[in-house]
Design an enzyme around this catalytic site. Structure first.
Site, short mmCIF file in Angstrom:
data_model
loop_
_atom_site.label_atom_id
_atom_site.label_comp_id
_atom_site.label_asym_id
_atom_site.label_seq_id
_atom_site.Cartn_x
_atom_site.Cartn_y
_atom_site.Cartn_z
N ARG A 36 18.47 73.80 -17.75
CA ARG A 36 17.98 72.66 -16.96
C ARG A 36 18.86 71.43 -17.11
O ARG A 36 19.01 70.65 -16.16
CB ARG A 36 16.55 72.32 -17.39
CG ARG A 36 15.56 73.34 -16.87
CD ARG A 36 14.15 73.02 -17.30
NE ARG A 36 13.22 73.83 -16.53
CZ ARG A 36 11.92 73.91 -16.78
NH1 ARG A 36 11.39 73.23 -17.79
NH2 ARG A 36 11.14 74.64 -16.02
N GLY A 361 10.17 82.09 -16.26
CA GLY A 361 10.72 81.90 -17.60
C GLY A 361 11.14 83.20 -18.24
O GLY A 361 12.25 83.31 -18.76
N1 LIG Z 1 4.03 97.15 -19.59
C1 LIG Z 1 3.79 96.01 -20.24
N2 LIG Z 1 2.81 95.93 -21.16
C2 LIG Z 1 2.58 94.79 -21.83
N3 LIG Z 1 3.25 93.65 -21.62
C3 LIG Z 1 4.22 93.67 -20.71
C4 LIG Z 1 4.54 94.83 -19.98
N4 LIG Z 1 5.53 94.54 -19.13
C5 LIG Z 1 5.85 93.24 -19.33
N5 LIG Z 1 5.07 92.71 -20.27
C6 LIG Z 1 5.12 91.33 -20.80
O1 LIG Z 1 5.00 90.40 -19.75
C7 LIG Z 1 5.56 89.17 -20.21
C8 LIG Z 1 6.18 88.41 -19.07
O2 LIG Z 1 5.23 88.18 -18.08
P1 LIG Z 1 5.26 86.89 -17.15
O3 LIG Z 1 5.00 85.68 -17.99
O4 LIG Z 1 4.32 87.17 -16.04
O5 LIG Z 1 6.77 86.85 -16.61
P2 LIG Z 1 7.57 85.62 -15.99
O6 LIG Z 1 7.56 84.50 -17.01
O7 LIG Z 1 8.96 86.15 -15.77
O8 LIG Z 1 6.87 85.27 -14.73
C9 LIG Z 1 6.57 89.52 -21.26
O9 LIG Z 1 6.20 88.89 -22.46
C10 LIG Z 1 6.48 91.04 -21.39
O10 LIG Z 1 6.54 91.49 -22.71
O1 LIG Z 2 8.57 73.86 -17.80
C1 LIG Z 2 7.87 73.63 -16.80
O2 LIG Z 2 7.11 74.60 -16.23
P1 LIG Z 2 7.52 76.19 -16.27
O3 LIG Z 2 7.56 76.62 -17.72
O4 LIG Z 2 6.44 76.87 -15.48
O5 LIG Z 2 8.88 76.29 -15.60
C2 LIG Z 2 7.89 72.30 -16.11
O6 LIG Z 2 8.71 71.38 -16.79
C3 LIG Z 2 6.47 71.76 -15.96
O7 LIG Z 2 5.91 71.50 -17.22
P2 LIG Z 2 4.31 71.51 -17.36
O8 LIG Z 2 3.82 72.90 -17.07
O9 LIG Z 2 4.02 71.05 -18.79
O10 LIG Z 2 3.78 70.52 -16.34
#
Ligand SMILES: Nc1ncnc2c1ncn2[C@@H]1O[C@H](COP(=O)(O)OP(=O)(O)O)[C@@H](O)[C@H]1O
Ligand SMILES: O=C(OP(=O)(O)O)[C@H](O)COP(=O)(O)O
Length: 404
Positions: A36, A361
């Protein structure tokens, strides 16, 4: 409607307020991922080199106590920005009052200043969360410090806070320009084109833990995508909805009806795993085996897509011209279950003549740790923001920027 861009605005000799998203991981005063910060440098450099006085604002973390304030100062970020940009950055340890105003008045053309974490305004006052609840007086105060407002904080664009929407509102009311920075412009261009005007074939790859996080994205992208590949923990609710045995895999019982509905709406556009890497425990020490087919034994959980699924997803990606990826294909943090995410990411990276976009993320972390990040066209700096954009929502941080 096209947004006003920083390069459309005269910044010379002007006090240029710039909202950036420097909400970066910091551990023991050391900044982790710098995506970022690096992403904001082109706009900062542009304004500085064109004779503007750069006044940066950002939040960092969520502030609920004085302890949080100690841990979440932007000071280490100022040092990191200085190191990465090669330009001097003055840090001011407050975001309101005489010390800040004097520092701004002393700025010379081209100077760069970063004020303290805007969310320090979320405690110790009568209003409450002045920043996060968008106290209009705070937006007016910050707006009064500058002649121009540049919003380059895409990662914060799904928030309606004083330091983005509040300042924009007050600046516009005062007849001052509100424009997007180059990072914001780039994010809108890549994500916007993918959602509104994709070059076909358009393939969406969704993964991650929960169906509930991605419902809006699936609904919005079904009519626009040619294929939606679903892997990761969210896939098993869909497989259960089709009547398959999913063992101990992640499952959202209250989303089964919705999954059935989405499968029906999508027809054969939704592509689900046909085999899996399974284990008895959620652990890298557990024995990992590959299933023959789509059904999963009662005492096993699927933690990654299997080799046949990798091949199926790779084949579906062949010839794609636009690919959007959000969410890993498995529990990739554990090396035994990272292969599916790696292979799908690699197939995406190997596409020639395609726009490949990653948001989220965990997907971004996966792309980086697996070494495929530099093969992709665009890695979004927004997690929640990119997801809401893909859902087709209007993001208040973008909406509040002036149109051309
Ligand atoms: N089959 C699975 N069983 C349990 N956890 C999983 C599985 N596939 C992915 N995950 C978990 O999902 C998490 C990511 O999910 P999410 O936060 O929705 O992704 P992103 O941040 O990319 O949107 C990871 O910590 C991963 O370990
Ligand atoms: O890191 C952020 O969100 P994200 O982890 O969903 O990308 C942004 O800076 C927003 O932060 P916030 O979810 O504390 O308002």
């Amino acid at each position: 409607m096209a947004k006003l861009i920083v390069s459309d605005v005269d910044v010379k000799d002007k006090k240029v307020l710039m909202r950036v998203d420097f909400n970066v991981p910091i551990k023991d005063g050391v900044v982790g991922d710098t995506n970022r910060i690096v992403g904001a440098i082109p706009t900062i450099k542009y304004v500085s080199e064109h004779g503007g006085k750069v006044i940066l604002l950002s939040h960092l973390g969520r502030i609920k106590s004085d302890e949080d304030k100690k841990a979440l100062s932007l000071k280490p970020v100022a040092a990191k920005l200085q190191e990465l940009s090669g330009m001097p950055v003055k840090f001011v340890p407050v975001n309101e009052g005489k010390e800040l105003e004097d520092a701004i008045n002393e700025l010379k053309d081209g100077d760069i200043l970063l004020m303290e974490n805007t969310r320090f305004q979320d405690i110790d006052n009568d209003f409450g969360k002045r920043e996060s609840k968008n106290d209009p007086k705070l937006g007016e105060y910050w707006a009064s410090l500058g002649d121009v407002f540049i919003n380059d904080a895409f990662g914060t664009a799904h928030r309606s806070h004083a330091s983005n929407v509040g300042i924009s509102t007050a600046m516009k009311a005062a007849g001052k320009p509100v424009a997007a920075g180059f990072l914001m412009e780039k994010e809108i261009k890549f994500l916007g084109n993918a959602v509104d005007n994709p070059v076909h074939p358009f393939v969406t790859i969704l993964g991650g833990a929960k169906v509930s996080d991605k419902i809006g994205v699936i609904e919005n992208l079904i009519p626009k995508s040619d294929h939606i590949l679903i892997g990761g923990g969210m896939a098993y609710t869909f497989l259960a909805a089709q009547g398959h045995k999913i063992g101990k895999s992640l499952f959202e019982a209250d989303k089964v009806e919705l999954a059935k509905d989405l499968l029906q709406k999508a027809g054969d556009k939704i592509v689900l795993p046909v085999d899996h890497i399974v284990a008895k425990e959620f652990s890298n020490d557990a024995e990992a085996t590959t299933t023959d087919g789509v059904d999963i034994p009662d005492d096993e959980m699927a933690l990654d897509i299997g080799p046949k699924t990798v091949k199926l997803f790779q084949d579906t990606l062949k010839g794609a011209k636009t690919v959007v990826w959000n969410g890993p294909m498995g529990a990739f943090e554990m090396s035994k279950f990272a292969e599916g995410t790696l292979e799908v990411g690699r197939a995406m990276g190997n596409l020639t003549d395609a726009i490949t976009i990653v948001g989220g993320g965990d997907s971004t972390a996966a792309a980086k740790s697996l070494g495929i990040a530099d093969k992709l066209t665009h890695i979004s700096t927004g997690g929640g923001a990119s997801l809401e954009y893909l859902e087709g929502k209007v993001l208040p941080g973008i909406d509040s920027i002036s149109n051309k």
